[in-house]
Write a protein that holds these residues in place. Structure first.
Motif, mmCIF file in Angstrom:
data_model
loop_
_atom_site.group_PDB
_atom_site.id
_atom_site.type_symbol
_atom_site.label_atom_id
_atom_site.label_comp_id
_atom_site.label_asym_id
_atom_site.label_seq_id
_atom_site.Cartn_x
_atom_site.Cartn_y
_atom_site.Cartn_z
ATOM 1 N N GLY A 1 0.968 -1.396 0.045
ATOM 2 C CA GLY A 1 -0.291 -0.146 0.160
ATOM 3 C C GLY A 1 0.842 1.134 -0.022
ATOM 4 N N SER A 2 2.192 1.196 -0.423
ATOM 5 C CA SER A 2 3.026 2.135 -0.478
ATOM 6 C C SER A 2 3.767 2.556 -1.893
ATOM 7 C CB SER A 2 4.050 1.975 0.536
ATOM 8 O OG SER A 2 3.954 1.868 1.991
ATOM 9 N N GLU A 3 4.067 3.871 -1.948
ATOM 10 C CA GLU A 3 4.662 3.984 -3.286
ATOM 11 C C GLU A 3 6.093 4.194 -2.941
ATOM 12 O OE1 GLU A 3 2.871 7.868 -4.743
ATOM 13 O OE2 GLU A 3 3.555 8.842 -3.169
ATOM 14 N N TRP A 4 7.198 3.946 -3.746
ATOM 15 C CA TRP A 4 8.713 3.762 -3.399
ATOM 16 C C TRP A 4 9.321 4.629 -4.469
ATOM 17 C CZ3 TRP A 4 10.418 1.712 1.094
ATOM 18 C CH2 TRP A 4 9.516 0.760 1.648
ATOM 19 N N ILE A 5 10.297 5.412 -4.030
ATOM 20 C CA ILE A 5 11.441 5.910 -4.827
ATOM 21 C C ILE A 5 12.706 5.147 -4.772
ATOM 22 C CG2 ILE A 5 12.915 7.910 -5.184
ATOM 23 C CD1 ILE A 5 9.865 8.423 -6.182
ATOM 24 N N VAL A 6 13.316 4.829 -5.916
ATOM 25 C CA VAL A 6 14.590 4.071 -5.947
ATOM 26 C C VAL A 6 15.669 4.969 -6.423
ATOM 27 C CG1 VAL A 6 15.916 2.012 -6.735
ATOM 28 C CG2 VAL A 6 13.337 1.761 -6.141
ATOM 29 N N ARG A 7 16.544 5.250 -5.443
ATOM 30 C CA ARG A 7 17.462 6.291 -6.014
ATOM 31 C C ARG A 7 19.163 5.439 -5.588
ATOM 32 N NH1 ARG A 7 21.220 9.316 -3.161
ATOM 33 N NH2 ARG A 7 21.746 11.322 -4.303
ATOM 34 N N PRO A 8 19.809 5.454 -6.663
ATOM 35 C CA PRO A 8 21.431 4.936 -6.446
ATOM 36 C C PRO A 8 22.203 5.837 -5.929
ATOM 37 C CG PRO A 8 21.130 5.216 -8.583
ATOM 38 C CD PRO A 8 19.871 5.826 -8.044
ATOM 39 N N PRO A 9 22.697 6.123 -4.573
ATOM 40 C CA PRO A 9 23.557 7.052 -4.097
ATOM 41 C C PRO A 9 24.953 6.528 -4.633
ATOM 42 C CG PRO A 9 22.661 5.601 -2.337
ATOM 43 C CD PRO A 9 21.957 5.234 -3.439
ATOM 44 N N HIS A 10 25.109 5.368 -5.109
ATOM 45 C CA HIS A 10 26.563 4.630 -5.551
ATOM 46 C C HIS A 10 26.334 3.599 -6.167
ATOM 47 C CE1 HIS A 10 30.751 4.629 -6.076
ATOM 48 N NE2 HIS A 10 30.665 3.142 -5.310
ATOM 49 N N GLY A 11 26.733 3.421 -7.505
ATOM 50 C CA GLY A 11 26.513 2.267 -8.246
ATOM 51 C C GLY A 11 25.200 2.267 -9.071
ATOM 52 N N GLY A 12 25.360 1.861 -10.317
ATOM 53 C CA GLY A 12 24.360 2.133 -11.329
ATOM 54 C C GLY A 12 23.397 0.874 -10.958
ATOM 55 N N SER A 13 22.293 0.764 -11.708
ATOM 56 C CA SER A 13 21.279 -0.425 -11.463
ATOM 57 C C SER A 13 20.287 -0.571 -12.575
ATOM 58 C CB SER A 13 20.483 -0.432 -10.094
ATOM 59 O OG SER A 13 19.731 0.717 -10.135
ATOM 60 N N THR A 14 19.478 -1.450 -12.707
ATOM 61 C CA THR A 14 18.488 -1.796 -13.461
ATOM 62 C C THR A 14 17.267 -1.833 -12.321
ATOM 63 O OG1 THR A 14 19.438 -2.888 -15.356
ATOM 64 C CG2 THR A 14 17.098 -3.022 -15.272
ATOM 65 N N VAL A 15 16.374 -1.040 -12.804
ATOM 66 C CA VAL A 15 14.932 -1.116 -11.872
ATOM 67 C C VAL A 15 13.816 -1.790 -12.819
ATOM 68 C CG1 VAL A 15 13.420 0.022 -10.300
ATOM 69 C CG2 VAL A 15 15.918 0.664 -10.408
ATOM 70 N N HIS A 16 13.450 -2.977 -12.567
ATOM 71 C CA HIS A 16 11.911 -3.343 -13.050
ATOM 72 C C HIS A 16 11.228 -3.320 -12.195
ATOM 73 C CE1 HIS A 16 10.252 -5.773 -16.467
ATOM 74 N NE2 HIS A 16 9.689 -6.392 -15.435
ATOM 75 N N ILE A 17 9.946 -2.927 -12.759
ATOM 76 C CA ILE A 17 8.541 -2.705 -11.906
ATOM 77 C C ILE A 17 7.793 -3.526 -12.602
ATOM 78 C CG2 ILE A 17 6.785 -0.997 -10.977
ATOM 79 C CD1 ILE A 17 9.346 0.983 -11.025
ATOM 80 N N ALA A 18 7.030 -4.557 -12.068
ATOM 81 C CA ALA A 18 6.104 -5.207 -12.610
ATOM 82 C C ALA A 18 4.750 -4.692 -12.049
ATOM 83 C CB ALA A 18 6.184 -6.865 -12.192
#
Length: 105
Positions: free
Chosen positions: A12-29
């Protein structure tokens, strides 16, 4: 430190994903089934970074081949918005504009 992948349900929450260090792939289903590449900054002092927005009632997966650290900020919400990518030039750290760009509101 996340090495490989980390998955979570947003509930029941919304989320922000932030990489303070190191890159990433974020997949949201969710209904859009989006995957976004988020390049990580050289350091936490490099400035504003790209972010991914994961809406409520979705599944998110963060993947990084090289490992990295990631900040997750969540808040309870009632309205479900679509998953989004927020590029760094459009995300301001000093005012409400970042929220409007990422959430689309």
């Amino acid at each position: 430190m996340i090495s490989d992948t980390h998955q979570f349900a947003t509930g029941g929450s919304e989320w922000i994903v932030r990489p303070p260090h190191g890159g990433s792939t974020v997949h949201i289903a969710d209904t859009t089934d989006q995957g976004v590449q988020i390049p990580g900054p050289e350091s936490v002092f490099s400035g504003v970074t790209d972010v991914a927005y994961a809406p409520r009632d979705a599944r998110a997966q963060i993947a990084s081949g090289a490992g990295g650290r990631f900040a997750l900020a969540g808040a309870k919400c009632e309205r479900r918005l679509p998953a989004r990518y927020g590029p760094a030039p459009e995300v301001s750290a000093g005012n409400d504009m970042g929220r409007r760009v990422v959430r689309g509101g």
